[in-house]
Design an enzyme around this catalytic site. Structure first.
Site, PDB file in Angstrom:
ATOM      1  N   SER A  35       0.868  -1.167   0.000  1.00  0.00           N
ATOM      2  CA  SER A  35       0.000   0.000   0.000  1.00  0.00           C
ATOM      3  C   SER A  35       0.901   1.212   0.000  1.00  0.00           C
ATOM      4  O   SER A  35       2.070   1.129   0.363  1.00  0.00           O
ATOM      5  CB  SER A  35      -0.875   0.090   1.264  1.00  0.00           C
ATOM      6  OG  SER A  35      -1.994  -0.746   1.191  1.00  0.00           O
TER       7      SER A  35
ATOM      8  N   SER B 156      -2.944  -3.438  -3.078  1.00  0.00           N
ATOM      9  CA  SER B 156      -2.250  -2.253  -2.578  1.00  0.00           C
ATOM     10  C   SER B 156      -3.238  -1.115  -2.410  1.00  0.00           C
ATOM     11  O   SER B 156      -3.837  -0.644  -3.377  1.00  0.00           O
ATOM     12  CB  SER B 156      -1.150  -1.860  -3.574  1.00  0.00           C
ATOM     13  OG  SER B 156      -0.414  -0.760  -3.096  1.00  0.00           O
TER      14      SER B 156
ATOM     15  N   ASP C 183      -3.821   2.286  -2.429  1.00  0.00           N
ATOM     16  CA  ASP C 183      -3.093   3.456  -2.912  1.00  0.00           C
ATOM     17  C   ASP C 183      -4.003   4.672  -2.787  1.00  0.00           C
ATOM     18  O   ASP C 183      -4.916   4.869  -3.599  1.00  0.00           O
ATOM     19  CB  ASP C 183      -2.671   3.248  -4.368  1.00  0.00           C
ATOM     20  CG  ASP C 183      -1.740   2.043  -4.532  1.00  0.00           C
ATOM     21  OD1 ASP C 183      -1.118   1.630  -3.536  1.00  0.00           O
ATOM     22  OD2 ASP C 183      -1.635   1.524  -5.657  1.00  0.00           O
TER      23      ASP C 183
END
Lengths: 380, 380, 380, 380
Positions: free
Chosen positions: B266, B304, B306
Site C-alpha cells: 500500500s 495495494s 493506494d
C-alpha cells in the site's frame, strides 16, 4: 378517497384511532413471515444494549451467513447518500464489492472499539490475518447518540460486540435496543427497525440460471434494517401522513425548542437480498434506500450521515483463489424494478418500525426522548 | 545523450557510482529549502517509532497548521487510486471537502487506537464535541507492515500518537521512522519520505486576488509525504532507471523468492500546498499522485491500498457559522498544470527519499528487509 | 388533522374539490414572485415546440446569465441519481465544476443536433474555439418522448435550439411545451414545470462576506426546472396524497394496461440559486433533487435517467486566466440545510407544475396522453 | 547495466541506432500474434480517414464482437482519469456496466454526427428502438485535433462512420489514420496505436469455471487501442528513456515555441480482454491505463481528457430479459494483478506504436506535425 363512515366519529378521530392501533404499512408488496431482514435466509441479527444512567447506547450486529465471512465473502454495494459520517470499512467495500465481517452498528465514538473487536474476532478464526493472509477490513457504521448517551465515554467494548454476535438470531428486537438504545429521530425516540418485502419475478430466467432449468416461479426477498437517528419533527411523515406539525403541538416548550434545531442525526440503512446481484447492482439497490428515506420527511440534512449498504446472500466469494469461484447468473438488469421498489418500501417500513417499537429513554444530563406511540395516544 | 567521458570508467561503472552517491532528482522544478512537505508554511511532521523485537511500527502525524484544525478546518481533496485500504475519515472528507484533525499514519491494525486518540485529543480541546458540538472526524491512513511487525499486537497506543504530535517539527526524519518503521517497498525497506516542489505562476492574477492588488510574481509550493509500503522488485524504477531486475540478482534466494510474491503493500500519499485551491481542485491535485507513483513501477496492484490526499494551507474554514467565511480566490483552472507537475514529481521524489533514507530492519520472526543503499553499494 | 366542516359535503368531496381547483403547494418555504427558476436573477428560459402529427417534441433552454457563458463560466454541480441517460456534457461538468453553454433539454435522439447547434453558437461568438481556444463543452440533457413523438425522425434542428435561445425570457410556459411537448409522467401527460423557494439565512455572515460588511438580512433563492417524463401511475403521489390507484380507475382499459408497464421514462432536474456555492456544494444541492423526486412516488426506476444539475449565479469564472478570479465567500456548510430543503421542495413543486399545466397531446400512431387535470375533474 | 560493446561505437550512438531501428518493447509479458487489440478474439477495428487540405481527421471503430451489440451487450467499465472531455455515452455505461454499440473514436466536434450515425445504425437493425424498445446509448469518444484539422467544419459524416464499420478487420492500420489522422502527441504527430499482452493464470480455477472442468492451463489476453493526442515534449519518455529534451533541440524555433504550450490534448484508451470480468473489475482494469500513460511523461494535464474504457468479450448480456443470463465465473480478485500489468503495459505499448507508425501531416493553415521517426533518424 374514503367516504365518511359513521356519523358519530369524525374523520380525524377515525384517523387518530387508526394511528394509535398499528404502524402504517408501506406499499403493496407482501412482507416475509417475520417482516424483518432475517426473512432473507441465513441473515441473523444480534444486539448488546447498555443502559446505565448516562450510558444509553449499544451495538447491533447483522450476520450475513452462518459461516466465516472472511473466508466466504459476501457481495456488497454502497450508496453514500450524505457522507457526513464516520463509518469504517466503506472504501474497501466499494473497491472490492464485498464484505468480510459481520456488519456492526454502534455510536460514533465506539466505532474504534468495535472495529478492533472485529479484527480480533477474525484473527482468532484465522490466525494468519495480517501475517501471511491479508488484514481483515472491519465494517462498522455509526450514528451519534450524544443527546441521550455520554458518547465521550466510548462505553461500548469489544465484549459487547462479541455478545451481540453470540446473541444473534432470527427475531431481532426493535426500537431502543442495541445500537439504537440512545438514538433519536424527529426529536422523538429512534433506534433499530427492520422490515422485509417479497418480489415476484415475472420471468423464469433468473431461476433457471440459478437452479439449472427447473422453470418454477421465483420470488426474491429484500430485507432492511435501519439505525434511525435522523429527522426534524416539522418534516415528519408517517405512512404518507405529514404528522410532524400536529405532533409538535403535543410537545412541551423545551422539546419544541429542540425541534427547531438543525438536522444533526444520521441513518444507517442495511439491505439484504437473496437475489443474485453483483456489486454494481447492489449499489443500485442501495441507492433506492434514499427514496424510502425521503418519503419520511428527510432531505438528507447536511449534518446527517445517510449511508446505505446492500448485500446478497445468493452466493459467496472464496477468500482464496484456489477455491472455485461461483458461476453466477445475475438478475437481468431490466428486472430490477421490483427489487428497487422493495428496497425503498422496506427501508421506509423499517423506519416506521424503529419509531413504532421505540420505548422512551432518559439519559445523559437527564435528557429525555419520548416514544412516538405515547404522542400518538394523545392524538384526538 | 551523454557521450562516454573517461576511457577507464565504463558507463555502467559511472552510473553505479552516481547511484551510490545520491538519490536521483525528479523533474525540473526547484525544491523548497527543506525539500520536504514542511516547506509548505505551517505544516509540521512528527513521529513516534516503536522498535522492540517483533514490534517494528509507529505513527506519523502531519499537522496542517499550528491552530486547532477542528475549529479552523482545512480544505482537502481525495483520490482513491486503489481502494484496498482500511483508512478512516475519508467518507466525510470527500463529502465536506475538509479535514479537521491532524493527518495520522500508522499500521493497519493500529488505526482504531489512533482514531480514538484523535477523538480524545479533540475532546480535550473542545469538551462539547459529541454533545452540543458535532463529533470529530478522525483521519487515520494506514499500510500493512505485517512482514516486519507483529501487527496483531496493535502495539501503537494513544500516547504514541500524542508523542508524535508533540514532537512535530519542520525537519521530519525519513526512512524507517514513525509509521514507516516496519514498512517495505519493492521487497526492500520502505517507510517515510518527503519532498517539495516550487511552482512559479506565470500570471499575476492569483496573487492579486489573494494579496489585494500587489502584482508581484508569485510562487506556490507543493509538498508531499509518503508512507511507502508497496511495489514488487522486478518493476522497480529508480529515477527513471529500471533497476529492479539487476537488484534482484543481488538478493539471496529467500529474498528473491519473496520478490515473486504478488503486491500486498500500500502507499499513502499526502500532498500539501499553499496555493488557494478548493476541495474539487485538491481532488484533482491528489489524482496526480498516481502519475508519480506509476513512474516508480507501480500498476496499482490489486492488494495495494493506494490513497492520495491533498490539502491547502491558503485558508481555513471556521467550525462555527457565526465566524466569517474567507473570501477565496482560487487558482484559475488553466493554471493548475504546474501544480499537477509538482504533485507528481514531489510524490515520486518522496518515494525516492523514503527508500534512500530507509535503514535495514529486522523484526517479526526474524524477518529482515535490506536497505536499498546497501544494494546500490554492491552495484558495479 | 382537518375536522369535517359542512355536514352536506363529504371529506372526499371536499378533497376532490380542492384537488380540482389548484395545484398543491409543497412545503413551508415562500416562493419567489414568479414561483419559477427565473426568480433567480439573471436566469431565463426559452422553448421551441414542434407540434405536427407524429412529431410532438421540442427543445427548452435555460440561460444562466445574459452574457456569454463560454467567456464567463458558471459554477455547477451534478447528481446522477440513476444514470440510465444519454445526456452530453456531464463528464466535463463534473471534472471542472462549471458549465459554459446554456443548458439545453430535448428528446433523446435530438441531443446530437442540439449539441452541434451549441458548438456553432459558441463558435460564432468565439471564432477561435477549437483552434487557439479550447473546444466548447455542449450541455444537453434529455428524456425519451418516444410514446408520443416519432423519436427516430430526430426532428429537432439547430434552428429550433436557436429559436428557444432567442425566445428566452422570465415567464416560461409550462406543461406540454418545448422539450416537454411529448413527455409523459405516470402514464399521463408530463412536460416542463418550474418553481422557486426563498431561504432566509439566519446568520449575517454570508451576506457580509459577499457585500462587504453591510449586515442586513439576506435571503437566497433556489429555483427548479424539470423535464418530467418518469413515473408509474400506481405510485403517483400528488402533494403527499397517493392518488395513483384512484386515478387508475378512471383510465380506459388500454391506458390501464400501459400503467402496468415498467418505468421507462426519465427526469431532468435543473436547480439554480443565487447563493454563493462552489461546485462541491452544488453537487450536494443537486443530490437533494432526489428527495423531492422520491416524494412523488419514484423509486428511481431502472430505466429512468434521473439526473440533477445545480448552478449558482452568485459569481462567474473567467475563461481566460489573465482576467481576475472572483473572491468568493461560499455559504458556511452548516447553513446549507435551508437550501437543501428548498431544493427538494422546489423540485417536487416543479413536478407538480409540470403535470398541472400539461395539456393533452395526441402524437405518434395516434398515441394519446391525458392531462392530469382532466382526470382530477372527474374525481368525486 | 549494459557494458560498452564496441570500442568504435559510443553508447550514445548505439542507443540512437537502437532507437531508430524499432519501437521499444514495454514490459516482460508476451504479446499476442498481432500485438494489437484484435488479438482478443472477436474484436475488430476499422478506420475512415479524411485527408483533404484543412480537413485532416477521421473516425475509428472498435467492434467488440461480430453480432449486434444492442441485442448482445458487452460488459464494460470506465476510468475517468481526467474528465476534460466531450465523449458521449459514459454516464449510462457507468450505471449499467455495459456497452451496446461499437466504440467510436473521432474529433471533438464530430461526436454528434457519429452519435447520430450510431443511432441510425441501431435503428436499422432494431426498428423499434426508441419506440417499444429502449433508445440506444451511443458511445463516441474524442480528442481535439484542431491544430491540424479545421474542427469547426465537423467534417466527419455518418457515412464515414459506416465506412469504418464496414472496413473493420483484424489488422488495424496505426499512426495517422482514422480518428488519429489529425492528432498530435508531444508536439509530434500522434494518432492510433494498438498492442496486446498475454497473461498466464497460475490457477486453473477461472478456466474450470468457464469451461466446465477441463483443468488445462489458461492464458488471457488484454488488448489496447489508443487515440493519442496528449503530451508536452519536455516530458516525453520513450520506452523508459526521457527523450523529450533531446528531441526538443532538433525542432525548429516555431515548433520549439509550441512545445512550451500547456497540455491541450487528450487520450482515449480502450482495453479489451477475454478474461471473464464484471463491470466493477473492468473499471479497475481501466484505471491501470493511467499507470501506462504516466510512464510516458503525462501528469494528466488539466486540459487533457484522459479517459479509459475496458470491456470483456468473455460473455454477453442479452437485451431482453426473456433470454437467459449467462452464468459467469469471474476471475478471482486476487488474480487480477497480471491483468493489471497487462493493461498498463499494453497501453504504454499502444502509445509507442501510435507515435512509431505516425506519418507526418500538414493540415489547417499549413500547420505541420513531424513524425517521431524522422526526429529519431536525426539522433546521433
Amino acid at each position: 378517497m374514503m367516504s365518511a363512515t359513521m356519523h358519530d366519529v369524525s374523520p380525524a378521530q377515525a384517523l387518530a384511532a387508526r394511528l394509535r392501533s398499528q404502524p402504517p404499512r408501506i406499499g403493496l408488496l407482501a412482507s416475509g413471515p417475520l417482516d424483518a431482514i432475517t426473512d432473507v435466509a441465513g441473515v441473523r441479527v444480534g444486539h448488546a444494549t447498555l443502559d446505565r444512567d448516562d450510558v444509553q447506547t449499544g451495538v447491533t450486529v447483522i450476520d450475513p451467513h452462518a459461516g466465516d465471512p472472511y473466508r466466504d465473502k459476501v457481495p456488497a454495494g454502497l450508496a453514500v447518500i450524505n457522507g457526513f459520517g464516520k463509518s469504517v470499512g466503506l472504501v474497501q467495500l466499494q473497491e472490492l464489492g464485498q464484505l468480510e465481517t459481520p456488519i456492526a452498528l454502534t455510536n460514533t465514538y465506539s466505532v474504534s472499539a468495535v472495529a478492533e473487536a472485529q479484527i480480533r474476532q477474525c484473527g482468532q478464526a484465522n490466525p494468519e490475518t495480517g501475517r501471511s493472509l491479508p488484514t481483515v477490513n472491519p465494517l462498522v457504521l455509526e450514528c451519534n447518540d450524544g443527546f441521550l448517551n455520554d458518547i465521550q465515554r466510548m462505553a461500548v467494548t469489544g465484549d459487547d460486540y462479541l455478545a451481540a454476535c453470540t446473541q444473534a438470531g432470527l427475531q431481532p428486537a426493535q426500537g431502543s435496543v442495541g445500537a439504537g438504545r440512545g438514538m433519536s429521530s424527529f426529536q422523538l425516540k429512534g433506534g433499530i427497525g427492520s422490515a422485509s418485502r417479497r418480489v415476484p419475478m415475472s420471468h423464469a430466467q433468473p431461476h433457471e440460471a440459478i437452479q439449472q432449468g427447473r422453470p418454477v416461479p421465483r420470488t426474491f426477498t429484500v430485507g432492511a434494517l435501519v439505525l434511525s437517528n435522523y429527522g426534524v419533527l416539522p418534516n415528519f411523515c408517517w405512512g404518507g401522513e405529514r404528522l410532524g406539525p400536529q405532533l409538535a403541538t403535543l410537545l412541551d416548550d423545551e422539546a419544541r425548542a429542540q425541534a427547531q434545531a438543525p438536522e444533526k442525526g444520521s441513518i444507517i440503512m442495511v439491505l439484504a437480498t437473496d437475489a443474485p446481484l453483483d456489486a454494481r447492482q447492489l449499489s443500485r439497490l442501495a441507492a433506492r434506500a434514499g427514496a424510502g428515506l425521503a418519503r419520511t420527511g428527510s432531505v438528507y440534512g447536511h449534518g446527517s450521515g445517510d449511508i446505505a449498504l446492500a448485500f446478497s446472500t445468493a452466493y459467496t466469494l472464496p477468500h482464496q483463489a484456489d477455491r472455485p469461484m461461483p458461476a453466477v447468473s445475475t438478475v437481468h438488469e431490466t428486472l430490477l424494478d421490483g427489487l428497487f421498489q422493495a428496497a425503498a418500501d422496506s427501508v421506509e417500513q423499517a423506519i416506521v418500525h424503529a419509531l413504532w417499537w421505540a420505548s422512551p429513554v432518559t439519559g445523559r444530563n437527564g435528557h429525555h426522548r419520548r416514544a412516538l406511540r405515547d404522542l400518538l395516544a394523545r392524538l384526538d
